[in-house]
Design an enzyme around this catalytic site. Structure first.
Site: not given
Ligand code: AP5
Ligand code: MG
Length: 217
Positions: A13, A155, A166
């Site tokens: 994402k 992270r 997660r």
């Molecule tokens: P990346 O692009 O970083 O993936 P992502 O979907 O953004 O993954 P996140 O781990 O950030 O998602 P998340 O939803 O768990 O975390 P968030 O920060 O929102 O890609 C991942 C990896 O793959 C990278 O190394 C990238 O380079 C690689 N990659 C990408 N595309 C690729 C491809 N096509 N091929 C190969 N490699 C690829 O949330 C963190 C925490 O915050 C949550 O756990 C929660 O505690 C809190 N939080 C955030 N939002 C909320 C909410 N709305 N409600 C409640 N709590 C919340």
């Molecule tokens: Mg992210």
């Protein structure tokens, strides 16, 4: 355009939202990034969120709602891509109402589908720039040579046991939102496996498809 980019942790994402921001003038609104910044600055929200994020649990809806609504209002209710919000039915209902009140309904919800084994590989090899939040992958998207090694960190919530939690939280609380958006004719499933540029192209196709069907109505 107003988009929710949907998908499990590690689906890409953030990577894809940043490409949409760089190339298509959409602003990325990532609640995870906003929360991590608050944690780094030890603000009251950051202090409250810390224990949830570190365990891979969701931060309470009411806390995240304020952050998301503020960011959307700052963006004048247009040209944004939401990344990581909404994540519960309550958040989705609040978002629908908030956007309706401001005459700014969503255009599309592309949902990135990626199998769990690929997710675990992506998150275990993800690295992040401490200051900019830029995201890398050790194999597929390594940090550029001119970036100082000391700035590249892992992270805290990318530890294997936290990743497992997660994913479980995603299946229980967030995945049901696909149905919520399917019922509203907004969901477009996108294959999130493959080259980053290929996935970007598929998202653009999904957005085009959503615009075409909106025009036909
Ligand atoms: P990346 O692009 O970083 O993936 P992502 O979907 O953004 O993954 P996140 O781990 O950030 O998602 P998340 O939803 O768990 O975390 P968030 O920060 O929102 O890609 C991942 C990896 O793959 C990278 O190394 C990238 O380079 C690689 N990659 C990408 N595309 C690729 C491809 N096509 N091929 C190969 N490699 C690829 O949330 C963190 C925490 O915050 C949550 O756990 C929660 O505690 C809190 N939080 C955030 N939002 C909320 C909410 N709305 N409600 C409640 N709590 C919340
Ligand atoms: Mg992210």
């Amino acid at each position: 355009m107003r988009i929710v980019l949907f998908g499990p942790p590690g689906a890409g994402k953030g990577t894809q939202a940043r490409l949409l921001e760089e190339r298509h003038s959409l602003t990325q609104i990532a609640t995870g990034d906003i929360i991590r910044e608050a944690m780094k600055n030890e603000t009251p929200v950051g202090k409250e969120a810390k224990s949830y994020v570190e365990k891979g649990e969701l931060v309470p809806d009411s806390v995240v709602r304020k952050l998301a609504e503020q960011a959307i209002a700052d963006q004048d209710f247009d040209d944004f891509v939401l990344d990581g919000y909404p994540r519960t039915t309550q958040q989705a209902e609040w978002l629908t109402a908030f956007l309706e009140e401001n005459d700014a309904p969503l255009h599309a919800v592309p949902s990135l589908h990626v199998p769990d084994d690929v997710i675990v590989d992506r998150l275990s090899k993800r690295r992040m720039h401490k200051e900019t939040g830029d995201t890398y992958h050790l194999d597929h998207n390594p940090p550029p040579a001119d970036v100082d090694d000391d700035m590249i960190i892992q992270r805290d919530d990318d530890r294997p046991e936290t990743v497992r939690n997660r994913l479980a939280v995603y299946r229980d609380e967030t995945e049901p939102l696909e149905e919520y958006y399917r019922e509203r004719d907004l969901l477009v499933v996108v294959n999130g496996v493959g080259d980053i540029e290929d996935v970007h192209g598929r998202i653009l196709d999904a957005l085009e498809q959503a615009q075409t069907s909106a025009r036909a109505e």
